[in-house]
Design an enzyme around this catalytic site. Structure first.
Site, PDB file in Angstrom:
ATOM      1  N   SER A  43      48.518  42.567  13.816  1.00 26.99           N
ATOM      2  CA  SER A  43      47.247  43.279  13.886  1.00 26.99           C
ATOM      3  C   SER A  43      47.451  44.490  14.797  1.00 26.99           C
ATOM      4  O   SER A  43      46.872  44.618  15.857  1.00 26.99           O
ATOM      5  CB  SER A  43      46.129  42.368  14.408  1.00 26.99           C
ATOM      6  OG  SER A  43      46.325  42.035  15.751  1.00 26.99           O
ATOM      7  N   HIS A 156      46.318  36.392  11.767  1.00 19.85           N
ATOM      8  CA  HIS A 156      47.337  35.434  12.217  1.00 19.85           C
ATOM      9  C   HIS A 156      47.202  34.077  11.526  1.00 19.85           C
ATOM     10  O   HIS A 156      48.053  33.203  11.656  1.00 19.85           O
ATOM     11  CB  HIS A 156      47.275  35.238  13.734  1.00 19.85           C
ATOM     12  CG  HIS A 156      47.685  36.469  14.489  1.00 19.85           C
ATOM     13  ND1 HIS A 156      47.544  36.594  15.841  1.00 19.85           N
ATOM     14  CD2 HIS A 156      48.228  37.646  14.071  1.00 19.85           C
ATOM     15  CE1 HIS A 156      47.977  37.788  16.239  1.00 19.85           C
ATOM     16  NE2 HIS A 156      48.389  38.442  15.173  1.00 19.85           N
ATOM     17  N   GLU A 166      41.920  35.241  18.204  1.00 20.81           N
ATOM     18  CA  GLU A 166      42.515  34.406  19.254  1.00 20.81           C
ATOM     19  C   GLU A 166      41.458  33.757  20.146  1.00 20.81           C
ATOM     20  O   GLU A 166      40.612  34.448  20.708  1.00 20.81           O
ATOM     21  CB  GLU A 166      43.440  35.261  20.137  1.00 20.81           C
ATOM     22  CG  GLU A 166      44.553  35.894  19.340  1.00 20.81           C
ATOM     23  CD  GLU A 166      45.391  36.882  20.149  1.00 20.81           C
ATOM     24  OE1 GLU A 166      45.361  36.814  21.394  1.00 20.81           O
ATOM     25  OE2 GLU A 166      46.054  37.718  19.521  1.00 20.81           O
ATOM     26  N   GLU A 207      50.854  32.404  16.298  1.00 21.81           N
ATOM     27  CA  GLU A 207      51.107  32.290  17.736  1.00 21.81           C
ATOM     28  C   GLU A 207      51.075  30.849  18.213  1.00 21.81           C
ATOM     29  O   GLU A 207      50.935  30.576  19.404  1.00 21.81           O
ATOM     30  CB  GLU A 207      50.108  33.158  18.511  1.00 21.81           C
ATOM     31  CG  GLU A 207      50.274  34.644  18.160  1.00 21.81           C
ATOM     32  CD  GLU A 207      49.435  35.575  19.010  1.00 21.81           C
ATOM     33  OE1 GLU A 207      48.550  35.094  19.756  1.00 21.81           O
ATOM     34  OE2 GLU A 207      49.671  36.794  18.931  1.00 21.81           O
ATOM     35  N   ASP A 244      40.098  37.049  21.924  1.00 22.38           N
ATOM     36  CA  ASP A 244      40.514  38.327  21.344  1.00 22.38           C
ATOM     37  C   ASP A 244      40.143  38.330  19.867  1.00 22.38           C
ATOM     38  O   ASP A 244      40.912  37.852  19.030  1.00 22.38           O
ATOM     39  CB  ASP A 244      42.033  38.544  21.498  1.00 22.38           C
ATOM     40  CG  ASP A 244      42.489  39.837  20.810  1.00 22.38           C
ATOM     41  OD1 ASP A 244      41.615  40.645  20.416  1.00 22.38           O
ATOM     42  OD2 ASP A 244      43.711  40.039  20.662  1.00 22.38           O
ATOM     43  N   GLU A 287      38.809  40.516  24.871  1.00 17.41           N
ATOM     44  CA  GLU A 287      39.725  41.594  24.481  1.00 17.41           C
ATOM     45  C   GLU A 287      39.316  42.128  23.113  1.00 17.41           C
ATOM     46  O   GLU A 287      38.953  41.360  22.228  1.00 17.41           O
ATOM     47  CB  GLU A 287      41.151  41.005  24.423  1.00 17.41           C
ATOM     48  CG  GLU A 287      42.214  41.984  23.960  1.00 17.41           C
ATOM     49  CD  GLU A 287      43.542  41.266  23.677  1.00 17.41           C
ATOM     50  OE1 GLU A 287      43.806  40.212  24.282  1.00 17.41           O
ATOM     51  OE2 GLU A 287      44.297  41.766  22.829  1.00 17.41           O
ATOM     52  N   ASP A 314      42.895  46.593  23.745  1.00 17.87           N
ATOM     53  CA  ASP A 314      44.261  46.434  23.212  1.00 17.87           C
ATOM     54  C   ASP A 314      44.517  47.549  22.195  1.00 17.87           C
ATOM     55  O   ASP A 314      45.103  48.590  22.532  1.00 17.87           O
ATOM     56  CB  ASP A 314      44.380  45.038  22.580  1.00 17.87           C
ATOM     57  CG  ASP A 314      45.664  44.828  21.798  1.00 17.87           C
ATOM     58  OD1 ASP A 314      46.587  45.653  21.920  1.00 17.87           O
ATOM     59  OD2 ASP A 314      45.766  43.834  21.048  1.00 17.87           O
ATOM     60  N   LYS A 339      51.312  45.918  26.280  1.00 14.81           N
ATOM     61  CA  LYS A 339      52.348  45.484  25.328  1.00 14.81           C
ATOM     62  C   LYS A 339      53.458  46.526  25.330  1.00 14.81           C
ATOM     63  O   LYS A 339      53.228  47.687  24.977  1.00 14.81           O
ATOM     64  CB  LYS A 339      51.768  45.393  23.922  1.00 14.81           C
ATOM     65  CG  LYS A 339      50.825  44.216  23.674  1.00 14.81           C
ATOM     66  CD  LYS A 339      50.128  44.399  22.338  1.00 14.81           C
ATOM     67  CE  LYS A 339      49.407  43.140  21.882  1.00 14.81           C
ATOM     68  NZ  LYS A 339      48.490  43.421  20.757  1.00 14.81           N
ATOM     69  N   HIS A 367      52.438  39.232  24.841  1.00 16.37           N
ATOM     70  CA  HIS A 367      53.450  39.110  23.785  1.00 16.37           C
ATOM     71  C   HIS A 367      52.928  39.781  22.514  1.00 16.37           C
ATOM     72  O   HIS A 367      51.844  40.357  22.525  1.00 16.37           O
ATOM     73  CB  HIS A 367      53.706  37.613  23.519  1.00 16.37           C
ATOM     74  CG  HIS A 367      52.504  36.924  22.928  1.00 16.37           C
ATOM     75  ND1 HIS A 367      52.574  35.803  22.146  1.00 16.37           N
ATOM     76  CD2 HIS A 367      51.177  37.228  22.999  1.00 16.37           C
ATOM     77  CE1 HIS A 367      51.360  35.451  21.773  1.00 16.37           C
ATOM     78  NE2 HIS A 367      50.500  36.291  22.269  1.00 16.37           N
ATOM     79  N   LYS A 390      49.226  36.756  28.559  1.00 13.67           N
ATOM     80  CA  LYS A 390      48.938  35.968  27.346  1.00 13.67           C
ATOM     81  C   LYS A 390      50.179  35.942  26.477  1.00 13.67           C
ATOM     82  O   LYS A 390      50.756  36.971  26.146  1.00 13.67           O
ATOM     83  CB  LYS A 390      47.704  36.491  26.601  1.00 13.67           C
ATOM     84  CG  LYS A 390      47.861  37.750  25.788  1.00 13.67           C
ATOM     85  CD  LYS A 390      46.724  37.858  24.741  1.00 13.67           C
ATOM     86  CE  LYS A 390      46.974  39.005  23.781  1.00 13.67           C
ATOM     87  NZ  LYS A 390      46.052  39.034  22.650  1.00 13.67           N
TER      88      LYS A 390
HETATM   89  P1  PGA Z   1      49.587  41.353  17.221  1.00  8.17           P
HETATM   90  O1  PGA Z   1      48.358  40.601  17.836  1.00  8.17           O
HETATM   91  O2  PGA Z   1      50.773  41.097  18.048  1.00  8.17           O
HETATM   92  O3  PGA Z   1      49.676  40.774  15.823  1.00  8.17           O
HETATM   93  O4  PGA Z   1      49.202  42.814  17.180  1.00  8.17           O
HETATM   94  C1  PGA Z   1      48.191  40.416  19.193  1.00  8.17           C
HETATM   95  C2  PGA Z   1      46.886  40.978  19.688  1.00  8.17           C
HETATM   96  O5  PGA Z   1      46.078  41.521  18.924  1.00  8.17           O
HETATM   97  O6  PGA Z   1      46.646  40.890  20.900  1.00  8.17           O
HETATM   98 ZN    ZN Z   2      44.643  41.998  20.814  1.00 12.64          ZN
END
Ligand code: PGA
Ligand code: ZN
Length: 432
Positions: A43, A156, A166, A207, A244, A287, A314, A339, A367, A390
């Protein structure tokens, strides 16, 4: 010890989803070698640095990274050979200027990041320091609260379950990282029993969290609250909740589409939706409560909930100081997700954390849904003292390796170790 870089060598490996990704070995003149692997998102935000993929449909459905690997073994290796591995900033800058684009489209952020991290790890080994001390100095002694994603939805989970991506448990009431991980694992297994008892599937998403078919986006929170209680812990005292939704993924034509609930919400309505959840549940972090370019909506979200909980951007900020700076000026959030592969070098990632912390914002290291067993982010979180990390469920090798590394670091620090606990967040934990 001669810490000059002899060369770097890249190769294509597989990530946890079975897609190709880049791994790099860094060789120093003194004989030390170190390796790093880069993760990959599903995503992804549209403003992220470019993840270079071959696009050759005959191989890995176009997802190969052989061109990125070639860039490591050719121009990057040539450019940084002879440079001193302890000069991280200089090396990252050299790669940024070699690339020459604002989003690393030439060499690929995946190529550049793998080198950046392998160099840092080699330098740490050469200087005789554990990675977290090399990156963070003698003062890097505080362990983060693990933000464990135990229920997966959205992309996911192939859109078979919740719209929200999430659902995390936050064991902030523990005494140390070891206990927080123990609690997280217990709740994870209790959730499995709760799901089974209700006739839900216990298959997992990308995840490692369960991915049941639910009939609303609130139902997973209720299931998790039950799991927390069943292991004898108290929601809001021992364990909090973080979410999230990854809202960019279900934002279409100015509306948030909640498929499981058959509803379409405006930004204002989405804010009220989250406000109602925050009233009922012990939320500490939300998030991507809204989409990546809904700046006006974020403003409303921050006005409504910013005093109460940490609102993390994010896809909105993509670890990019230009976007974070605008967010701080416009006062639209109070936290940023960090990230490494959204921006593509260690140096720029650390700058993003610094900017957020100077503004009094939270910084949550993360991650990606496609991971390797590299646990660099565990050390980096301790080094930068961001207080929360996270990295998925307390299950699946590529996720638990990060949590395991936190426990190793805590053990290594001995009495000097502390745990961020309830002080980890941009807003104090509310009592429930
Ligand atoms: P992604 O998702 O690693 O698939 O982008 C993680 C997130 O959205 O925090
Ligand atoms: Zn995110």
């Amino acid at each position: 010890m001669d810490t000059r870089i002899k060369t770097v060598y890249g190769r294509q490996i597989l990530d946890s989803r079975g897609n190709p990704t880049v791994e790099v070995e860094c060789f120093l003149e003194c004989g030390i070698t170190a390796r790093a692997g880069v993760p990959s998102g599903a995503s992804t935000g549209s403003h992220e640095a470019v993840e270079l993929r071959d696009g050759d449909k005959k191989r890995f459905f176009g997802k190969g990274v052989l061109n990125a690997v070639k860039n490591v073994n050719g121009p990057v290796a040539e450019k940084i050979s002879g440079m001193d591995a302890v000069n991280q900033g200089e090396i990252d800058l050299a790669m940024i200027s070699l690339d020459g684009t604002p989003n690393k489209a030439n060499l690929g952020a995946n190529a550049i990041l793998a080198v950046s991290l392998a160099v840092a790890r080699a330098a740490a080994i050469a200087t005789g320091l554990p990675l977290f001390h090399y990156l963070g100095g003698a003062n890097a002694t505080r362990l983060p609260v693990p933000m464990m994603n135990i229920l997966n939805g959205g992309v996911h989970a192939n859109w078979q379950g919740a719209d929200f991506q999430e659902y995390m448990i936050v064991p902030y009431g523990a005494d140390n990282v070891r206990q927080s991980i123990e609690w997280g694992s217990e709740v994870y297994h209790a959730l499995k029993s709760v799901l089974k008892a209700k006739g839900h599937s216990v298959g997992v998403g990308d995840e490692g969290g369960f991915a049941p078919e639910v009939s609303s986006n609130e139902e997973p929170i209720e299931l998790i609250m039950q799991a927390i209680t069943e292991v004898g812990l108290t929601p809001g005292k021992d364990i909090g909740i973080a979410l999230d939704p990854a809202s960019t993924e279900f934002f279409k034509d100015g509306r948030y589409l909640l498929r499981t609930e058959n509803r379409e919400l405006t930004s204002e309505e989405m804010v009220e939706y989250h406000a109602a959840l925050a009233e009922r549940y012990p939320y500490v972090v939300l998030e991507d409560g809204l989409a990546e370019d809904d700046w006006a909506g974020w403003k409303i979200l921050n006005e409504r909930l910013g005093a109460m909980i940490e609102l993390v951007g994010d896809d909105l900020f993509v670890t990019n100081v230009r976007r974070i700076e605008r967010g701080i000026k416009e006062d639209i959030a109070n936290g940023v997700l960090i990230k490494l592969n959204q921006i593509g070098t260690l140096t720029e990632t650390m700058a993003a954390v610094r900017m957020a912390r100077l503004a009094g914002w939270g910084a949550m290291v993360s991650h990606r849904s496609g991971e390797t067993v590299d646990s660099f982010i565990a050390d980096m979180t301790v080094a930068l003292d961001t207080g929360h990390l996270k990295t998925g469920a307390p299950a699946r090798g590529e996720r638990v390796e990060k949590y395991n590394q936190l426990m190793r670091i805590e053990e290594q620090l001995g009495d000097a170790a502390s745990f961020a606990g309830k002080n980890a967040f941009a807003r104090p934990v509310r009592s429930f």
